[in-house]
Write an enzyme that holds these catalytic residues in place. Structure first.
Site, PDB file in Angstrom:
ATOM      1  N   TYR A  43      -1.706  -4.497  16.082  1.00  0.00           N
ATOM      2  CA  TYR A  43      -1.354  -5.734  15.373  1.00  0.00           C
ATOM      3  C   TYR A  43      -0.675  -5.429  14.042  1.00  0.00           C
ATOM      4  CZ  TYR A  43      -2.046  -9.641  12.134  1.00  0.00           C
ATOM      5  OH  TYR A  43      -1.849 -10.599  11.165  1.00  0.00           O
ATOM      6  N   THR A  71       6.431 -10.571  20.504  1.00  0.00           N
ATOM      7  CA  THR A  71       6.550 -11.714  19.585  1.00  0.00           C
ATOM      8  C   THR A  71       6.763 -11.255  18.135  1.00  0.00           C
ATOM      9  OG1 THR A  71       5.384 -13.342  20.909  1.00  0.00           O
ATOM     10  CG2 THR A  71       5.207 -13.596  18.532  1.00  0.00           C
ATOM     11  N   GLY A  82     -10.729   2.403  15.695  1.00  0.00           N
ATOM     12  CA  GLY A  82      -9.790   2.461  14.557  1.00  0.00           C
ATOM     13  C   GLY A  82     -10.053   1.408  13.498  1.00  0.00           C
ATOM     14  N   ASN A 110      -7.870 -15.207   6.229  1.00  0.00           N
ATOM     15  CA  ASN A 110      -8.044 -16.649   5.999  1.00  0.00           C
ATOM     16  C   ASN A 110      -9.270 -17.156   6.749  1.00  0.00           C
ATOM     17  OD1 ASN A 110      -4.845 -18.253   5.584  1.00  0.00           O
ATOM     18  ND2 ASN A 110      -5.334 -16.140   5.121  1.00  0.00           N
ATOM     19  N   THR A 136       0.598  -9.999   6.485  1.00  0.00           N
ATOM     20  CA  THR A 136      -0.823  -9.706   6.308  1.00  0.00           C
ATOM     21  C   THR A 136      -1.047  -8.510   5.384  1.00  0.00           C
ATOM     22  OG1 THR A 136      -2.726  -8.803   7.524  1.00  0.00           O
ATOM     23  CG2 THR A 136      -0.598  -8.440   8.500  1.00  0.00           C
ATOM     24  N   ASP A 137      -2.226  -8.449   4.787  1.00  0.00           N
ATOM     25  CA  ASP A 137      -2.582  -7.276   3.973  1.00  0.00           C
ATOM     26  C   ASP A 137      -2.847  -6.049   4.851  1.00  0.00           C
ATOM     27  OD1 ASP A 137      -5.039  -8.057   5.084  1.00  0.00           O
ATOM     28  OD2 ASP A 137      -6.100  -8.196   3.173  1.00  0.00           O
ATOM     29  N   GLU A 138      -3.013  -6.276   6.170  1.00  0.00           N
ATOM     30  CA  GLU A 138      -3.396  -5.160   7.049  1.00  0.00           C
ATOM     31  C   GLU A 138      -2.293  -4.117   7.163  1.00  0.00           C
ATOM     32  OE1 GLU A 138      -5.556  -6.333  10.561  1.00  0.00           O
ATOM     33  OE2 GLU A 138      -6.201  -8.199   9.626  1.00  0.00           O
ATOM     34  N   LYS A 164     -12.070 -15.200  16.011  1.00  0.00           N
ATOM     35  CA  LYS A 164     -12.114 -14.479  14.736  1.00  0.00           C
ATOM     36  C   LYS A 164     -13.524 -14.582  14.160  1.00  0.00           C
ATOM     37  CE  LYS A 164      -7.597 -13.795  14.925  1.00  0.00           C
ATOM     38  NZ  LYS A 164      -6.544 -14.564  14.317  1.00  0.00           N
ATOM     39  N   ASN A 222     -18.745  -7.660   6.086  1.00  0.00           N
ATOM     40  CA  ASN A 222     -18.910  -8.592   7.208  1.00  0.00           C
ATOM     41  C   ASN A 222     -20.343  -9.095   7.357  1.00  0.00           C
ATOM     42  OD1 ASN A 222     -16.225  -8.273   7.833  1.00  0.00           O
ATOM     43  ND2 ASN A 222     -16.593  -6.666   9.365  1.00  0.00           N
ATOM     44  N   LYS A 270       3.180  -6.142  12.705  1.00  0.00           N
ATOM     45  CA  LYS A 270       3.489  -6.955  11.514  1.00  0.00           C
ATOM     46  C   LYS A 270       4.278  -6.115  10.508  1.00  0.00           C
ATOM     47  CE  LYS A 270       2.479 -10.670  10.627  1.00  0.00           C
ATOM     48  NZ  LYS A 270       3.149 -11.974  10.934  1.00  0.00           N
TER      49      LYS A 270
END
Ligand code: NAD
Ligand code: TYD
Length: 354
Positions: free
Chosen positions: A158, A98, A291, A188, A132-134, A197, A257, A162
């Site tokens: 992921y 995708t 990771g 977000n 994304t910032d990732e 999430k 977190n 991206k």
């Protein structure tokens, strides 16, 4: 009209609702309705002729060509993606399909339609890629936040997928002149967030009296942005962003977190007290994500300087609205916790020893 892909997902649905609350320009919403797509999030648009929903895949070139020919959108806002890091670790193939191949097919269909437009329509057209910032990798405690010129160092399947899609979008501008803009946004949170999430998972588990699984030491830092602020940033970039440019979008809200989880527990303690004591008694440290990126932080000064955008919510106001929303929308939450959801929870958490 504008063509939105992935408009039944978390951010896409919030964007569509926000767009139609502020404009009469119709939305053609193309979404494959994977596990993450949910038309219930768009229930308030039932019967609204400004919202045209099509169930379909961004990898389906024939469908895309038909939709472009029929609806002739003036812009594409591309949200559709596989978006969950943990799922990308268990099954990366769907992310390549995708995020990489799907974005490629969408770019090609867009280019074919755009190439045949007259000069003014061509110049006005936009392909807005939501990323994304990732893609920038992981920061240490003392590193400066990500800017738009930072090198790409994606670490998960992921973020790698991206990053690949960002590169395709960039190349379609550089090589073919397609008027693209890309936004790289931080984490977000807000209404309609699927409870795989961090924040919605903690709310949903706490209310069910289930463990609140914190990966590793819980000291990983993310920058949190209320989803409606992301929608307003996309509107600003779509309207005024310069073709070929990248804009980093963030909330200026860096938090570890474990602090997020404690905040969610404290709000639930206040709004729906737990007879057994504080919800924080449910916090359980579990095996870390392989990771796991330590810290993300966004420098969002470019979008403020060029387009005057800043987030409206602080973390305190946004998280309060979010917890309230989950308490008020128990039906939505219950419906998304289908058999497939329960299977995912088993896959992701059963092997993580407490
Ligand atoms: P999501 O997983 O909630 O929604 C994705 C949507 O895309 C779903 O409705 C799904 O059905 C649809 N979709 C998936 N594959 C598709 C396909 N092949 N064809 C058509 N539709 C398909 O994701 P989200 O959190 O709303 O994220 C939206 C976008 O924003 C993604 O591109 C993501 O990478 C990006 N992003 C997300 C965050 C975040 O914190 N959630 C942060 C920055 C950027
Ligand atoms: P997530 O919401 O999956 O977003 P991302 O990985 O894209 O940043 O996770 C946010 C942070 O929360 C991340 O550092 C992983 C952590 N996390 C947990 O500690 N426990 C959980 O059950 C989940 C889903 C995430």
């Amino acid at each position: 009209m504008i063509l939105v892909t992935g408009g039944a997902g978390f951010i896409g649905a919030n964007f569509v609702l926000d767009w139609l609350a502020g404009s009469d320009e119709p939305v053609l919403n193309l979404d494959a309705l994977t596990y993450a797509g949910n038309l219930e999030s768009l229930a308030s648009l039932t019967g609204d002729a400004r919202h045209v929903f099509v169930k379909g895949d961004i990898g389906d070139r024939a469908l895309l060509d038909r939709l472009f020919a029929e609806h002739r959108p003036r812009a594409v806002v591309h949200f559709a993606a596989e978006s969950h890091v943990d799922r990308s670790i268990h099954g990366p193939a769907a992310f390549i399909k995708t995020n990489v191949e799907g974005t490629f097919t969408l770019l090609e269909a867009t280019r074919s339609f755009w190439s045949a437009l007259d000069a003014p329509a061509k110049a006005a057209f936009r392909f807005h890629h939501v990323s994304t910032d990732e893609v920038y990798g992981s920061l240490s405690k003392t590193d400066a936040p990500f800017t738009e010129t930072d090198t790409y160092e994606p670490n998960s399947p992921y973020s790698a997928s991206k990053a690949a899609s960002d590169h395709l979008v960039r190349a379609w501008h550089h090589t073919y002149g397609l008027p693209v803009v890309t936004t790289n946004c931080s984490n977000n949170y807000g209404p309609y967030h699927f409870p795989e999430k961090l924040i919605p998972l903690m709310i949903v588990n706490a209310l069910a009296g289930k463990p609140l699984p914190v990966y590793g030491d819980g000291q990983q830092v993310r920058d949190w942005l209320y989803v409606k602020d992301h929608a307003s940033a996309i509107r600003a970039v779509l309207a005024g962003g310069r073709p070929g440019e990248v804009y980093n979008i963030g909330g200026w809200n860096e938090k570890p977190n474990i602090e997020i989880v404690h905040t969610v527990c404290a709000l639930l303690d206040e709004m729906r007290p737990d007879p057994a004591g504080s919800y924080s008694r449910l916090i359980t440290y579990v095996t870390d994500r392989p990771g796991h990126d330590r810290r993300y932080a966004i420098d969002a000064r470019k979008v403020e300087r060029e387009l005057g955008w800043r987030p409206a919510e602080t973390f305190d106001t946004g998280i309060r609205k979010t917890v309230r929303w989950y308490l008020d929308n128990a039906g939505w939450v219950e419906h998304v916790q289908s058999g497939a959801y329960r299977e995912w929870v088993d896959t992701n958490y059963s092997a993580r020893a407490a």
